[in-house]
Design a protein around this motif. Structure first.
Motif, mmCIF file in Angstrom:
data_model
loop_
_atom_site.group_PDB
_atom_site.id
_atom_site.type_symbol
_atom_site.label_atom_id
_atom_site.label_comp_id
_atom_site.label_asym_id
_atom_site.label_seq_id
_atom_site.Cartn_x
_atom_site.Cartn_y
_atom_site.Cartn_z
ATOM 1 N N ILE A 114 0.841 -1.201 0.000
ATOM 2 C CA ILE A 114 0.000 0.000 0.000
ATOM 3 C C ILE A 114 0.875 1.249 0.000
ATOM 4 N N LEU A 115 1.917 1.252 0.806
ATOM 5 C CA LEU A 115 2.827 2.397 0.880
ATOM 6 C C LEU A 115 3.493 2.654 -0.466
ATOM 7 N N ARG A 116 3.977 1.599 -1.097
ATOM 8 C CA ARG A 116 4.648 1.742 -2.394
ATOM 9 C C ARG A 116 3.678 2.302 -3.441
ATOM 10 N N GLN A 117 2.453 1.793 -3.448
ATOM 11 C CA GLN A 117 1.463 2.277 -4.419
ATOM 12 C C GLN A 117 1.066 3.729 -4.134
ATOM 13 N N ALA A 118 0.959 4.095 -2.866
ATOM 14 C CA ALA A 118 0.615 5.472 -2.509
ATOM 15 C C ALA A 118 1.714 6.424 -2.949
ATOM 16 N N LYS A 119 2.960 6.007 -2.795
ATOM 17 C CA LYS A 119 4.080 6.847 -3.250
ATOM 18 C C LYS A 119 4.055 7.004 -4.765
ATOM 19 N N ARG A 120 3.731 5.927 -5.473
ATOM 20 C CA ARG A 120 3.621 6.013 -6.932
ATOM 21 C C ARG A 120 2.482 6.957 -7.317
ATOM 22 N N MET A 121 1.351 6.854 -6.612
ATOM 23 C CA MET A 121 0.205 7.715 -6.887
ATOM 24 C C MET A 121 0.575 9.182 -6.657
ATOM 25 N N SER A 122 1.316 9.443 -5.599
ATOM 26 C CA SER A 122 1.746 10.800 -5.294
ATOM 27 C C SER A 122 2.638 11.348 -6.402
ATOM 28 N N LYS A 123 3.558 10.524 -6.867
ATOM 29 C CA LYS A 123 4.463 10.947 -7.947
ATOM 30 C C LYS A 123 3.676 11.208 -9.232
ATOM 31 N N LEU A 124 2.744 10.320 -9.566
ATOM 32 C CA LEU A 124 1.933 10.513 -10.771
ATOM 33 C C LEU A 124 1.087 11.781 -10.683
ATOM 34 N N THR A 125 0.519 12.034 -9.505
ATOM 35 C CA THR A 125 -0.286 13.231 -9.309
ATOM 36 C C THR A 125 0.565 14.483 -9.508
ATOM 37 N N SER A 126 1.764 14.474 -8.969
ATOM 38 C CA SER A 126 2.674 15.612 -9.131
ATOM 39 C C SER A 126 3.027 15.828 -10.594
ATOM 40 N N GLU A 127 3.279 14.737 -11.293
ATOM 41 C CA GLU A 127 3.629 14.849 -12.711
ATOM 42 C C GLU A 127 2.453 15.372 -13.534
ATOM 43 N N MET A 128 1.236 14.906 -13.233
ATOM 44 C CA MET A 128 0.067 15.401 -13.961
ATOM 45 C C MET A 128 -0.167 16.884 -13.687
ATOM 46 N N LEU A 129 0.048 17.305 -12.445
ATOM 47 C CA LEU A 129 -0.097 18.713 -12.099
ATOM 48 C C LEU A 129 0.931 19.554 -12.846
ATOM 49 N N MET A 130 2.151 19.053 -12.936
ATOM 50 C CA MET A 130 3.206 19.764 -13.658
ATOM 51 C C MET A 130 2.833 19.893 -15.136
ATOM 52 N N ILE A 131 2.298 18.838 -15.725
ATOM 53 C CA ILE A 131 1.892 18.877 -17.133
ATOM 54 C C ILE A 131 0.749 19.865 -17.322
ATOM 55 N N ALA A 132 -0.229 19.841 -16.421
ATOM 56 C CA ALA A 132 -1.367 20.763 -16.530
ATOM 57 C C ALA A 132 -0.900 22.209 -16.433
ATOM 58 N N ARG A 133 0.008 22.490 -15.526
ATOM 59 C CA ARG A 133 0.538 23.854 -15.392
ATOM 60 C C ARG A 133 1.306 24.259 -16.637
ATOM 61 N N ASN A 134 2.047 23.324 -17.176
ATOM 62 C CA ASN A 134 2.825 23.605 -18.382
ATOM 63 C C ASN A 134 1.899 23.927 -19.552
ATOM 64 N N GLU A 135 0.777 23.209 -19.643
ATOM 65 C CA GLU A 135 -0.176 23.450 -20.718
ATOM 66 C C GLU A 135 -0.861 24.802 -20.574
ATOM 67 N N GLN A 136 -0.910 25.327 -19.363
ATOM 68 C CA GLN A 136 -1.514 26.630 -19.129
ATOM 69 C C GLN A 136 -0.510 27.759 -19.344
ATOM 70 N N GLY A 137 0.663 27.418 -19.790
ATOM 71 C CA GLY A 137 1.662 28.430 -20.101
ATOM 72 C C GLY A 137 2.661 28.687 -19.002
ATOM 73 N N GLU A 138 2.496 28.044 -17.868
ATOM 74 C CA GLU A 138 3.477 28.219 -16.806
ATOM 75 C C GLU A 138 4.720 27.417 -17.165
ATOM 76 N N GLN A 139 5.856 27.990 -16.923
ATOM 77 C CA GLN A 139 7.117 27.336 -17.262
ATOM 78 C C GLN A 139 7.621 26.522 -16.071
ATOM 79 N N HIS A 140 7.806 25.248 -16.281
ATOM 80 C CA HIS A 140 8.391 24.364 -15.271
ATOM 81 C C HIS A 140 9.366 23.443 -15.987
#
Length: 84
Positions: free
Chosen positions: A30-56
């Motif tokens: 469960i811990l390993r999967q939660a960490k993976r979920m956290s990483k995926l969520t962060s990556e999706m947020l970064m992509i969404a921000r990038n698509e809105q024109g924010e530079q990351h």
């Protein structure tokens, strides 16, 4: 975040010496999967921000490590089905 709560609770439970080995193994999954979920969520947020024109800056991806994680995840399922 809810995922951070899951991670912290799993880490707390793993400190309990009274847990059986099987329980610790399940909590570790469960811990390993939660960490993976956290990483995926962060990556999706970064992509969404990038698509809105924010530079990351995009981080480099280690395909070797990614492959190891996938193999590790599928290994248990393969063993359950007697697949080598």
């Amino acid at each position: 975040t809810p995922v951070a709560v899951i991670i912290s609770q799993c880490e707390y439970l793993l400190e309990n010496e009274n847990l059986s080995a099987e329980d610790k193994e399940e909590i570790t999954v469960i811990l390993r999967q939660a960490k993976r979920m956290s990483k995926l969520t962060s990556e999706m947020l970064m992509i969404a921000r990038n698509e809105q024109g924010e530079q990351h800056l995009m981080e480099k991806l280690d395909f070797g490590l990614l492959s190891e994680l996938v193999i590790e995840e599928l290994q248990t399922k393969a063993q359950e089905k007697n697949i080598e």
